[in-house]
Enzyme design. Sequence first.
Site, PDB file in Angstrom:
ATOM      1  N   GLY A  95      47.768  44.752  39.603  1.00 57.86           N
ATOM      2  CA  GLY A  95      48.502  45.996  39.732  1.00 57.86           C
ATOM      3  C   GLY A  95      49.689  45.901  40.677  1.00 57.86           C
ATOM      4  O   GLY A  95      50.079  44.834  41.122  1.00 57.86           O
ATOM      5  N   ASP A 111      42.779  37.946  27.556  1.00 57.86           N
ATOM      6  CA  ASP A 111      42.726  38.078  29.015  1.00 57.86           C
ATOM      7  C   ASP A 111      41.535  38.947  29.415  1.00 57.86           C
ATOM      8  O   ASP A 111      41.261  39.968  28.783  1.00 57.86           O
ATOM      9  CB  ASP A 111      44.041  38.738  29.485  1.00 57.86           C
ATOM     10  N   HIS A 170      45.546  34.921  38.963  1.00 55.87           N
ATOM     11  CA  HIS A 170      45.597  36.308  38.486  1.00 55.87           C
ATOM     12  C   HIS A 170      46.296  37.178  39.531  1.00 55.87           C
ATOM     13  O   HIS A 170      46.487  36.769  40.667  1.00 55.87           O
ATOM     14  CB  HIS A 170      44.172  36.836  38.224  1.00 55.87           C
ATOM     15  N   GLY A 171      46.730  38.367  39.092  1.00 58.84           N
ATOM     16  CA  GLY A 171      47.370  39.273  40.043  1.00 58.84           C
ATOM     17  C   GLY A 171      48.623  38.656  40.629  1.00 58.84           C
ATOM     18  O   GLY A 171      48.897  38.768  41.810  1.00 58.84           O
ATOM     19  N   ASN A 208      49.323  34.588  35.609  1.00 60.11           N
ATOM     20  CA  ASN A 208      49.199  35.845  34.862  1.00 60.11           C
ATOM     21  C   ASN A 208      50.160  36.906  35.397  1.00 60.11           C
ATOM     22  O   ASN A 208      50.118  37.241  36.585  1.00 60.11           O
ATOM     23  CB  ASN A 208      47.772  36.384  34.967  1.00 60.11           C
ATOM     24  N   THR A 209      51.002  37.423  34.502  1.00 62.90           N
ATOM     25  CA  THR A 209      52.043  38.382  34.905  1.00 62.90           C
ATOM     26  C   THR A 209      52.088  39.545  33.930  1.00 62.90           C
ATOM     27  O   THR A 209      52.419  39.364  32.750  1.00 62.90           O
ATOM     28  CB  THR A 209      53.415  37.675  34.914  1.00 62.90           C
TER      29      THR A 209
END
Length: 311
Positions: free
Chosen positions: A185, A88, A214-215, A257-258
Amino acid sequence: MYVNTKDILEKASKEFYAVPAFNINNLEFLIAILEGAVEKNAPVIIETSEGAIKYAGNGDPIRGAKFFVNLVKGYADTLNIPVALHLDHGKNLEYIAAAIKAGYSSVMIDASHEPFEENLKITKEVVKWAHAAGVSVEAELGQLAGIEDNVSAEENVLVDPQQAKIFVEETGVDFLAPAIGTSHGAFKFKGEAKLDFERLEKVKKLTNIPLVLHGASSVPAKYVELAEKYGADLGGAKGVPAEEIKKCVKLGINKVNTDTDLRIAFLAGLRKNLTENVKEFDPRKYFKEGMQFVKDVVMDRLEFLGASGKA
Ligand SMILES: O=C(COP(=O)(O)O)N(O)CCCCOP(=O)(O)O
Ligand SMILES: [Ca+2]
Ligand code: NA
Ligand SMILES: [Zn+2]
Protein backbone atom coordinates in the site's frame (compact mmCIF):
# COMPACT_ATOMS: atom_id res chain seq x y z
CA MET A 1 6.83 -13.85 -26.24
CA TYR A 2 4.92 -15.51 -23.38
CA VAL A 3 7.40 -17.33 -21.10
CA ASN A 4 7.72 -19.06 -17.73
CA THR A 5 8.50 -16.75 -14.81
CA LYS A 6 11.24 -19.09 -13.59
CA ASP A 7 13.25 -18.56 -16.83
CA ILE A 8 13.11 -14.78 -16.37
CA LEU A 9 14.12 -14.97 -12.71
CA GLU A 10 16.88 -17.59 -13.00
CA LYS A 11 18.68 -15.31 -15.50
CA ALA A 12 18.14 -12.26 -13.25
CA SER A 13 19.43 -14.18 -10.21
CA LYS A 14 22.62 -15.23 -12.02
CA GLU A 15 23.31 -11.68 -13.19
CA PHE A 16 22.15 -9.92 -10.00
CA TYR A 17 19.52 -7.64 -11.54
CA ALA A 18 15.79 -7.57 -10.84
CA VAL A 19 12.63 -7.70 -12.94
CA PRO A 20 9.55 -5.77 -11.82
CA ALA A 21 6.25 -7.60 -11.39
CA PHE A 22 3.47 -5.11 -12.16
CA ASN A 23 -0.10 -5.72 -11.06
CA ILE A 24 -2.97 -5.21 -13.50
CA ASN A 25 -6.75 -5.22 -13.22
CA ASN A 26 -7.59 -4.01 -16.74
CA LEU A 27 -6.48 -3.50 -20.36
CA GLU A 28 -5.12 0.04 -19.95
CA PHE A 29 -2.45 -0.87 -17.37
CA LEU A 30 -1.38 -3.89 -19.45
CA ILE A 31 -0.85 -1.79 -22.59
CA ALA A 32 1.09 0.86 -20.65
CA ILE A 33 3.33 -1.75 -18.95
CA LEU A 34 4.09 -3.81 -22.06
CA GLU A 35 4.77 -0.76 -24.23
CA GLY A 36 7.13 0.54 -21.54
CA ALA A 37 8.97 -2.80 -21.44
CA VAL A 38 9.22 -2.87 -25.25
CA GLU A 39 10.72 0.63 -25.24
CA LYS A 40 13.30 -0.51 -22.66
CA ASN A 41 13.84 -3.86 -24.40
CA ALA A 42 13.31 -5.55 -21.03
CA PRO A 43 11.69 -8.71 -19.63
CA VAL A 44 8.61 -8.01 -17.53
CA ILE A 45 6.26 -9.92 -15.20
CA ILE A 46 2.55 -9.15 -15.24
CA GLU A 47 0.75 -10.23 -12.08
CA THR A 48 -2.85 -10.34 -10.97
CA SER A 49 -4.11 -10.71 -7.43
CA GLU A 50 -7.14 -12.86 -6.63
CA GLY A 51 -9.03 -9.56 -6.38
CA ALA A 52 -8.09 -8.76 -9.97
CA ILE A 53 -9.28 -12.18 -11.18
CA LYS A 54 -12.54 -11.68 -9.28
CA TYR A 55 -12.91 -8.24 -10.88
CA ALA A 56 -12.18 -9.38 -14.46
CA GLY A 57 -14.32 -12.51 -14.16
CA ASN A 58 -17.17 -10.66 -12.46
CA GLY A 59 -16.78 -13.03 -9.50
CA ASP A 60 -15.96 -16.22 -11.43
CA PRO A 61 -12.28 -17.28 -10.95
CA ILE A 62 -12.16 -19.53 -14.04
CA ARG A 63 -13.54 -16.76 -16.28
CA GLY A 64 -11.20 -14.16 -14.76
CA ALA A 65 -8.10 -16.38 -15.05
CA LYS A 66 -8.88 -17.30 -18.66
CA PHE A 67 -9.55 -13.65 -19.46
CA PHE A 68 -6.11 -12.58 -18.24
CA VAL A 69 -4.23 -15.50 -19.85
CA ASN A 70 -5.80 -14.75 -23.24
CA LEU A 71 -5.31 -10.99 -22.88
CA VAL A 72 -1.67 -11.19 -21.75
CA LYS A 73 -0.62 -14.15 -23.92
CA GLY A 74 -2.34 -12.65 -26.93
CA TYR A 75 -0.52 -9.32 -26.59
CA ALA A 76 2.82 -10.83 -25.45
CA ASP A 77 3.02 -13.25 -28.38
CA THR A 78 3.22 -10.28 -30.76
CA LEU A 79 6.24 -8.83 -28.89
CA ASN A 80 9.97 -9.63 -28.92
CA ILE A 81 10.41 -9.33 -25.15
CA PRO A 82 9.84 -12.10 -22.55
CA VAL A 83 6.54 -11.64 -20.69
CA ALA A 84 5.26 -13.88 -17.85
CA LEU A 85 1.85 -13.89 -16.14
CA HIS A 86 1.85 -14.57 -12.38
CA LEU A 87 -0.89 -15.10 -9.79
CA ASP A 88 0.00 -12.77 -6.91
CA HIS A 89 -0.87 -13.69 -3.29
CA GLY A 90 -2.74 -16.89 -4.13
CA LYS A 91 -4.51 -17.96 -0.94
CA ASN A 92 -7.72 -19.57 -2.20
CA LEU A 93 -7.02 -22.99 -3.77
CA GLU A 94 -9.94 -22.45 -6.19
CA TYR A 95 -8.12 -19.41 -7.62
CA ILE A 96 -4.74 -21.18 -7.71
CA ALA A 97 -6.30 -24.13 -9.56
CA ALA A 98 -8.04 -21.77 -12.01
CA ALA A 99 -4.76 -19.95 -12.72
CA ILE A 100 -2.82 -23.20 -13.25
CA LYS A 101 -5.52 -24.60 -15.55
CA ALA A 102 -5.91 -21.36 -17.51
CA GLY A 103 -2.16 -21.31 -18.29
CA TYR A 104 -0.53 -18.79 -15.93
CA SER A 105 3.28 -18.85 -16.06
CA SER A 106 3.50 -19.04 -12.27
CA VAL A 107 1.44 -18.86 -9.09
CA MET A 108 2.17 -17.60 -5.59
CA ILE A 109 0.86 -19.66 -2.73
CA ASP A 110 0.78 -17.24 0.18
CA ALA A 111 0.26 -19.25 3.37
CA SER A 112 2.69 -17.10 5.34
CA HIS A 113 0.04 -16.22 7.94
CA GLU A 114 -0.11 -19.95 8.85
CA PRO A 115 2.34 -21.59 11.28
CA PHE A 116 5.61 -22.65 9.59
CA GLU A 117 4.75 -26.37 9.33
CA GLU A 118 1.33 -25.57 7.83
CA ASN A 119 2.82 -23.11 5.31
CA LEU A 120 5.38 -25.75 4.35
CA LYS A 121 2.71 -28.45 3.91
CA ILE A 122 0.40 -26.32 1.78
CA THR A 123 3.27 -24.99 -0.34
CA LYS A 124 4.61 -28.52 -0.97
CA GLU A 125 1.13 -29.49 -2.22
CA VAL A 126 0.85 -26.54 -4.59
CA VAL A 127 4.39 -27.10 -5.92
CA LYS A 128 3.49 -30.70 -6.84
CA TRP A 129 0.32 -29.55 -8.64
CA ALA A 130 1.92 -26.59 -10.41
CA HIS A 131 5.11 -28.38 -11.49
CA ALA A 132 3.01 -31.20 -13.00
CA ALA A 133 1.49 -28.50 -15.24
CA GLY A 134 4.83 -26.77 -15.98
CA VAL A 135 3.92 -23.79 -13.78
CA SER A 136 6.50 -22.28 -11.39
CA VAL A 137 5.74 -21.36 -7.78
CA GLU A 138 6.43 -18.46 -5.38
CA ALA A 139 5.85 -18.73 -1.63
CA GLU A 140 6.27 -16.33 1.31
CA LEU A 141 7.92 -16.56 4.72
CA GLY A 142 7.22 -14.00 7.40
CA GLN A 143 4.43 -11.45 7.21
CA LEU A 144 4.08 -7.97 5.76
CA ALA A 145 1.97 -5.59 7.81
CA GLY A 146 -0.94 -3.99 6.02
CA ILE A 147 -3.88 -5.36 4.10
CA GLU A 148 -3.45 -8.34 1.82
CA ASP A 149 -6.98 -8.46 0.52
CA ASN A 150 -8.53 -11.17 2.71
CA VAL A 151 -5.81 -11.24 5.36
CA SER A 152 -4.44 -8.30 7.30
CA ALA A 153 -1.36 -8.65 9.49
CA GLU A 154 -1.03 -6.27 12.42
CA GLU A 155 2.72 -5.90 12.25
CA ASN A 156 5.70 -7.24 10.35
CA VAL A 157 6.93 -10.73 11.16
CA LEU A 158 10.42 -10.94 9.62
CA VAL A 159 11.66 -14.07 7.87
CA ASP A 160 13.89 -16.54 9.79
CA PRO A 161 16.82 -17.33 7.43
CA GLN A 162 17.37 -20.84 8.84
CA GLN A 163 13.67 -21.62 8.35
CA ALA A 164 13.98 -20.31 4.76
CA LYS A 165 16.71 -22.85 4.02
CA ILE A 166 14.61 -25.75 5.30
CA PHE A 167 11.48 -24.41 3.58
CA VAL A 168 13.12 -24.18 0.14
CA GLU A 169 14.74 -27.61 0.42
CA GLU A 170 11.52 -29.29 1.60
CA THR A 171 9.06 -27.62 -0.77
CA GLY A 172 11.01 -27.28 -4.04
CA VAL A 173 9.52 -23.81 -4.43
CA ASP A 174 11.02 -21.88 -7.38
CA PHE A 175 11.23 -18.42 -5.82
CA LEU A 176 10.67 -17.06 -2.32
CA ALA A 177 9.31 -13.81 -0.83
CA PRO A 178 11.11 -13.21 2.49
CA ALA A 179 9.48 -10.54 4.68
CA ILE A 180 12.27 -8.06 5.52
CA GLY A 181 10.31 -4.99 6.67
CA THR A 182 8.24 -3.71 3.75
CA SER A 183 4.43 -3.58 3.68
CA HIS A 184 1.75 -3.18 1.01
CA GLY A 185 0.00 0.00 0.00
CA ALA A 186 0.75 3.71 0.03
CA PHE A 187 1.38 4.20 3.76
CA LYS A 188 4.32 1.92 4.43
CA PHE A 189 6.28 3.32 7.25
CA LYS A 190 5.46 5.44 10.28
CA GLY A 191 9.03 6.80 10.35
CA GLU A 192 11.93 6.03 8.02
CA ALA A 193 11.98 2.92 5.83
CA LYS A 194 13.81 0.20 7.70
CA LEU A 195 14.61 -2.91 5.68
CA ASP A 196 16.64 -5.72 7.26
CA PHE A 197 19.47 -6.07 4.70
CA GLU A 198 21.55 -8.45 6.83
CA ARG A 199 18.60 -10.81 7.06
CA LEU A 200 18.08 -10.64 3.29
CA GLU A 201 21.75 -11.42 2.65
CA LYS A 202 21.52 -14.50 4.91
CA VAL A 203 18.37 -15.75 3.17
CA LYS A 204 20.04 -15.46 -0.26
CA LYS A 205 23.14 -17.33 0.90
CA LEU A 206 21.12 -20.11 2.56
CA THR A 207 18.55 -20.61 -0.23
CA ASN A 208 20.38 -19.53 -3.39
CA ILE A 209 17.14 -19.14 -5.36
CA PRO A 210 15.51 -16.03 -6.90
CA LEU A 211 13.98 -13.82 -4.18
CA VAL A 212 10.93 -11.54 -4.30
CA LEU A 213 10.42 -8.14 -2.66
CA HIS A 214 6.79 -7.38 -1.83
CA GLY A 215 5.50 -3.94 -0.89
CA ALA A 216 8.16 -2.36 -3.12
CA SER A 217 6.37 0.73 -4.41
CA SER A 218 8.29 4.00 -3.90
CA VAL A 219 5.17 6.25 -4.03
CA PRO A 220 6.87 9.04 -6.06
CA ALA A 221 5.94 12.46 -4.64
CA LYS A 222 5.54 13.88 -8.15
CA TYR A 223 2.45 11.78 -8.86
CA VAL A 224 1.06 12.07 -5.34
CA GLU A 225 1.21 15.87 -5.64
CA LEU A 226 -0.32 15.85 -9.11
CA ALA A 227 -3.19 13.59 -8.01
CA GLU A 228 -3.81 15.86 -5.01
CA LYS A 229 -3.67 18.96 -7.20
CA TYR A 230 -6.67 17.54 -9.06
CA GLY A 231 -8.64 16.60 -5.97
CA ALA A 232 -7.23 13.34 -4.56
CA ASP A 233 -6.46 13.00 -0.85
CA LEU A 234 -3.39 10.75 -0.39
CA GLY A 235 -2.06 12.51 2.71
CA GLY A 236 0.90 10.79 4.37
CA ALA A 237 1.65 8.48 1.41
CA LYS A 238 5.17 7.01 1.82
CA GLY A 239 7.02 4.28 -0.07
CA VAL A 240 10.38 2.53 -0.24
CA PRO A 241 13.11 4.87 -1.60
CA ALA A 242 14.52 3.59 -4.92
CA GLU A 243 18.02 3.52 -3.39
CA GLU A 244 16.86 1.03 -0.73
CA ILE A 245 15.37 -1.20 -3.43
CA LYS A 246 18.65 -1.06 -5.38
CA LYS A 247 20.46 -2.29 -2.24
CA CYS A 248 18.01 -5.21 -2.04
CA VAL A 249 18.76 -6.10 -5.68
CA LYS A 250 22.49 -6.15 -4.94
CA LEU A 251 21.76 -8.58 -2.09
CA GLY A 252 19.74 -10.98 -4.27
CA ILE A 253 16.19 -9.70 -4.82
CA ASN A 254 15.18 -10.58 -8.40
CA LYS A 255 11.40 -9.91 -8.60
CA VAL A 256 10.10 -6.54 -7.35
CA ASN A 257 6.32 -6.36 -6.84
CA THR A 258 4.93 -2.95 -7.80
CA ASP A 259 1.25 -2.05 -7.70
CA THR A 260 0.63 1.13 -5.71
CA ASP A 261 2.99 3.27 -7.85
CA LEU A 262 1.01 2.42 -10.99
CA ARG A 263 -2.32 3.10 -9.25
CA ILE A 264 -1.19 6.57 -8.15
CA ALA A 265 0.34 7.44 -11.53
CA PHE A 266 -2.85 6.45 -13.36
CA LEU A 267 -5.00 8.32 -10.86
CA ALA A 268 -2.96 11.50 -11.36
CA GLY A 269 -3.23 11.30 -15.15
CA LEU A 270 -6.93 10.48 -15.12
CA ARG A 271 -7.87 13.27 -12.70
CA LYS A 272 -5.75 15.76 -14.62
CA ASN A 273 -7.18 14.75 -18.00
CA LEU A 274 -10.81 14.73 -16.88
CA THR A 275 -10.42 18.16 -15.26
CA GLU A 276 -8.75 19.68 -18.32
CA ASN A 277 -11.09 18.16 -20.92
CA VAL A 278 -14.58 18.62 -19.56
CA LYS A 279 -16.20 17.93 -22.93
CA GLU A 280 -14.39 14.62 -23.53
CA PHE A 281 -16.39 11.39 -23.15
CA ASP A 282 -14.27 8.91 -25.18
CA PRO A 283 -12.34 6.68 -22.68
CA ARG A 284 -9.72 6.01 -25.35
CA LYS A 285 -8.91 9.69 -25.02
CA TYR A 286 -9.29 10.47 -21.31
CA PHE A 287 -7.42 7.29 -20.18
CA LYS A 288 -4.40 8.17 -22.35
CA GLU A 289 -2.65 10.55 -19.96
CA GLY A 290 -2.90 8.11 -17.04
CA MET A 291 -1.57 5.34 -19.27
CA GLN A 292 1.38 7.53 -20.24
CA PHE A 293 2.20 8.21 -16.58
CA VAL A 294 2.03 4.46 -15.85
CA LYS A 295 4.36 3.82 -18.79
CA ASP A 296 6.80 6.45 -17.44
CA VAL A 297 6.85 4.79 -13.99
CA VAL A 298 7.33 1.38 -15.63
CA MET A 299 10.30 2.54 -17.74
CA ASP A 300 11.92 4.26 -14.78
CA ARG A 301 11.63 1.11 -12.65
CA LEU A 302 12.93 -1.18 -15.42
CA GLU A 303 15.93 1.15 -15.67
CA PHE A 304 16.86 1.33 -11.98
CA LEU A 305 16.32 -2.40 -11.40
CA GLY A 306 18.78 -3.19 -14.21
CA ALA A 307 16.24 -5.04 -16.36
CA SER A 308 16.57 -2.64 -19.33
CA GLY A 309 18.22 -4.24 -22.33
CA LYS A 310 17.95 -7.72 -20.80
CA ALA A 311 15.15 -9.00 -23.08
O1 LIG B 1 3.74 -6.53 -3.03
C1 LIG B 1 2.90 -6.04 -3.79
C2 LIG B 1 3.02 -4.58 -4.23
O2 LIG B 1 2.99 -3.76 -3.13
P1 LIG B 1 2.92 -2.16 -3.29
O3 LIG B 1 1.66 -1.75 -2.60
O4 LIG B 1 4.16 -1.64 -2.59
O5 LIG B 1 2.92 -1.79 -4.74
N1 LIG B 1 1.91 -6.81 -4.30
O6 LIG B 1 1.94 -8.15 -4.08
C3 LIG B 1 0.76 -6.25 -4.98
C4 LIG B 1 -0.44 -6.44 -4.06
C5 LIG B 1 -1.69 -6.20 -4.85
C6 LIG B 1 -2.90 -6.26 -3.94
O7 LIG B 1 -3.95 -6.26 -4.81
P2 LIG B 1 -5.48 -6.34 -4.38
O8 LIG B 1 -5.82 -4.97 -3.84
O9 LIG B 1 -6.15 -6.64 -5.68
O10 LIG B 1 -5.61 -7.44 -3.38
CA1 LIG C 1 1.46 -13.32 3.28
NA1 NA D 1 3.74 -12.46 -5.96
ZN1 LIG E 1 2.63 -8.49 -2.11
